[in-house]
Write a protein that holds these residues in place. Sequence first.
Motif, PDB file in Angstrom:
ATOM      1  N   GLY A  28     -21.272  12.200 -51.373  1.00  0.00           N
ATOM      2  CA  GLY A  28     -21.565  11.033 -50.545  1.00  0.00           C
ATOM      3  C   GLY A  28     -20.528   9.955 -50.753  1.00  0.00           C
ATOM      4  N   SER A  29     -20.577   8.973 -49.893  1.00  0.00           N
ATOM      5  CA  SER A  29     -19.636   7.874 -50.035  1.00  0.00           C
ATOM      6  C   SER A  29     -20.397   6.665 -50.548  1.00  0.00           C
ATOM      7  N   LYS A  30     -19.754   5.936 -51.402  1.00  0.00           N
ATOM      8  CA  LYS A  30     -20.377   4.750 -51.965  1.00  0.00           C
ATOM      9  C   LYS A  30     -19.959   3.536 -51.143  1.00  0.00           C
ATOM     10  N   ASN A  31     -20.886   2.647 -50.896  1.00  0.00           N
ATOM     11  CA  ASN A  31     -20.623   1.453 -50.109  1.00  0.00           C
ATOM     12  C   ASN A  31     -19.773   0.459 -50.894  1.00  0.00           C
ATOM     13  N   LEU A  32     -19.045  -0.364 -50.169  1.00  0.00           N
ATOM     14  CA  LEU A  32     -18.246  -1.407 -50.816  1.00  0.00           C
ATOM     15  C   LEU A  32     -19.130  -2.432 -51.506  1.00  0.00           C
ATOM     16  N   TYR A  33     -20.276  -2.731 -50.899  1.00  0.00           N
ATOM     17  CA  TYR A  33     -21.179  -3.749 -51.422  1.00  0.00           C
ATOM     18  C   TYR A  33     -22.597  -3.202 -51.496  1.00  0.00           C
ATOM     19  N   SER A  34     -23.400  -3.800 -52.367  1.00  0.00           N
ATOM     20  CA  SER A  34     -24.827  -3.477 -52.428  1.00  0.00           C
ATOM     21  C   SER A  34     -25.568  -4.544 -51.625  1.00  0.00           C
ATOM     22  N   TRP A  35     -26.273  -4.114 -50.617  1.00  0.00           N
ATOM     23  CA  TRP A  35     -27.012  -5.051 -49.766  1.00  0.00           C
ATOM     24  C   TRP A  35     -28.499  -5.047 -50.094  1.00  0.00           C
ATOM     25  N   HIS A  36     -28.933  -4.064 -50.853  1.00  0.00           N
ATOM     26  CA  HIS A  36     -30.344  -3.890 -51.188  1.00  0.00           C
ATOM     27  C   HIS A  36     -31.160  -3.927 -49.894  1.00  0.00           C
ATOM     28  N   LYS A  37     -32.186  -4.738 -49.806  1.00  0.00           N
ATOM     29  CA  LYS A  37     -32.988  -4.814 -48.575  1.00  0.00           C
ATOM     30  C   LYS A  37     -32.786  -6.154 -47.880  1.00  0.00           C
ATOM     31  N   TYR A  38     -31.624  -6.730 -48.104  1.00  0.00           N
ATOM     32  CA  TYR A  38     -31.301  -8.048 -47.552  1.00  0.00           C
ATOM     33  C   TYR A  38     -31.381  -8.076 -46.028  1.00  0.00           C
ATOM     34  N   ASP A  39     -30.814  -7.070 -45.367  1.00  0.00           N
ATOM     35  CA  ASP A  39     -30.753  -7.094 -43.902  1.00  0.00           C
ATOM     36  C   ASP A  39     -32.139  -7.170 -43.271  1.00  0.00           C
ATOM     37  N   ASP A  40     -33.065  -6.399 -43.778  1.00  0.00           N
ATOM     38  CA  ASP A  40     -34.422  -6.418 -43.242  1.00  0.00           C
ATOM     39  C   ASP A  40     -35.100  -7.756 -43.550  1.00  0.00           C
ATOM     40  N   ALA A  41     -34.907  -8.252 -44.772  1.00  0.00           N
ATOM     41  CA  ALA A  41     -35.530  -9.525 -45.160  1.00  0.00           C
ATOM     42  C   ALA A  41     -34.991 -10.672 -44.306  1.00  0.00           C
ATOM     43  N   ALA A  42     -33.684 -10.680 -44.049  1.00  0.00           N
ATOM     44  CA  ALA A  42     -33.088 -11.733 -43.223  1.00  0.00           C
ATOM     45  C   ALA A  42     -33.616 -11.641 -41.791  1.00  0.00           C
ATOM     46  N   TYR A  43     -33.693 -10.436 -41.270  1.00  0.00           N
ATOM     47  CA  TYR A  43     -34.201 -10.239 -39.907  1.00  0.00           C
ATOM     48  C   TYR A  43     -35.643 -10.728 -39.789  1.00  0.00           C
ATOM     49  N   PHE A  57     -36.973 -13.124 -48.350  1.00  0.00           N
ATOM     50  CA  PHE A  57     -35.570 -13.399 -48.054  1.00  0.00           C
ATOM     51  C   PHE A  57     -34.854 -13.923 -49.293  1.00  0.00           C
ATOM     52  N   VAL A  58     -35.448 -14.913 -49.948  1.00  0.00           N
ATOM     53  CA  VAL A  58     -34.835 -15.498 -51.150  1.00  0.00           C
ATOM     54  C   VAL A  58     -34.723 -14.444 -52.254  1.00  0.00           C
ATOM     55  N   LYS A  59     -35.757 -13.632 -52.403  1.00  0.00           N
ATOM     56  CA  LYS A  59     -35.746 -12.566 -53.413  1.00  0.00           C
ATOM     57  C   LYS A  59     -34.588 -11.595 -53.154  1.00  0.00           C
ATOM     58  N   GLN A  60     -34.432 -11.167 -51.912  1.00  0.00           N
ATOM     59  CA  GLN A  60     -33.403 -10.176 -51.587  1.00  0.00           C
ATOM     60  C   GLN A  60     -31.992 -10.765 -51.656  1.00  0.00           C
ATOM     61  N   ILE A  61     -31.804 -11.986 -51.182  1.00  0.00           N
ATOM     62  CA  ILE A  61     -30.459 -12.573 -51.223  1.00  0.00           C
ATOM     63  C   ILE A  61     -30.058 -12.856 -52.673  1.00  0.00           C
ATOM     64  N   THR A  62     -31.033 -13.236 -53.495  1.00  0.00           N
ATOM     65  CA  THR A  62     -30.771 -13.439 -54.923  1.00  0.00           C
ATOM     66  C   THR A  62     -30.392 -12.116 -55.583  1.00  0.00           C
ATOM     67  N   LYS A  63     -31.074 -11.047 -55.209  1.00  0.00           N
ATOM     68  CA  LYS A  63     -30.770  -9.728 -55.760  1.00  0.00           C
ATOM     69  C   LYS A  63     -29.359  -9.285 -55.365  1.00  0.00           C
ATOM     70  N   VAL A  64     -28.975  -9.557 -54.126  1.00  0.00           N
ATOM     71  CA  VAL A  64     -27.617  -9.207 -53.678  1.00  0.00           C
ATOM     72  C   VAL A  64     -26.588  -9.961 -54.509  1.00  0.00           C
ATOM     73  N   ILE A  65     -26.855 -11.215 -54.808  1.00  0.00           N
ATOM     74  CA  ILE A  65     -25.922 -12.027 -55.593  1.00  0.00           C
ATOM     75  C   ILE A  65     -25.869 -11.551 -57.041  1.00  0.00           C
ATOM     76  N   GLU A  66     -27.017 -11.205 -57.606  1.00  0.00           N
ATOM     77  CA  GLU A  66     -27.078 -10.855 -59.031  1.00  0.00           C
ATOM     78  C   GLU A  66     -26.741  -9.400 -59.346  1.00  0.00           C
ATOM     79  N   VAL A  67     -27.029  -8.469 -58.432  1.00  0.00           N
ATOM     80  CA  VAL A  67     -26.862  -7.042 -58.713  1.00  0.00           C
ATOM     81  C   VAL A  67     -25.918  -6.422 -57.692  1.00  0.00           C
TER      82      VAL A  67
END
Length: 123
Positions: A28-43, A57-67
């Motif tokens: 498989g190919s690895k993504n450049l970035y980890s988005w976790h579930k940010y896209d769904d939470a933002a939507y 939303f805050v939980k997911q965007i924080t996770k993207v920043i931290e992990v």
Amino acid sequence: MSKSFIKRQLLCISAFIALTLSIASCSGSKNLYSWHKYDDAAYQNNKKQTEKTEKNFVKQITKVIEVQDGVRKVVPPGIYAEYGFYLYKKGQKQDALDMMRKEIELYPEANAYITRIIKQIEE
């Protein structure tokens, strides 16, 4: 060399190539970035903002920043800016400015755009 020897060699080479391709496709190919579930939470938060969608939303965007498990191991472009804008809307002006400056630091190509936003926040 006999024709049967050449056929066996070609068969072996073909089998080796097929095996190599199948193994490579499994990795498989690895993504450049980890988005976790940010896209769904933002939507969901933009679609209908409730306390629940906002918390998620805050939980997911924080996770993207931290992990960041992606190839680049950095926060994706636009995340600091979006989080900064969110903080500004919540009245956290200094935290918002800090996030905007992190965006410029990490992605200098965003300097012109983000600097205009910073100037508007500071006014």
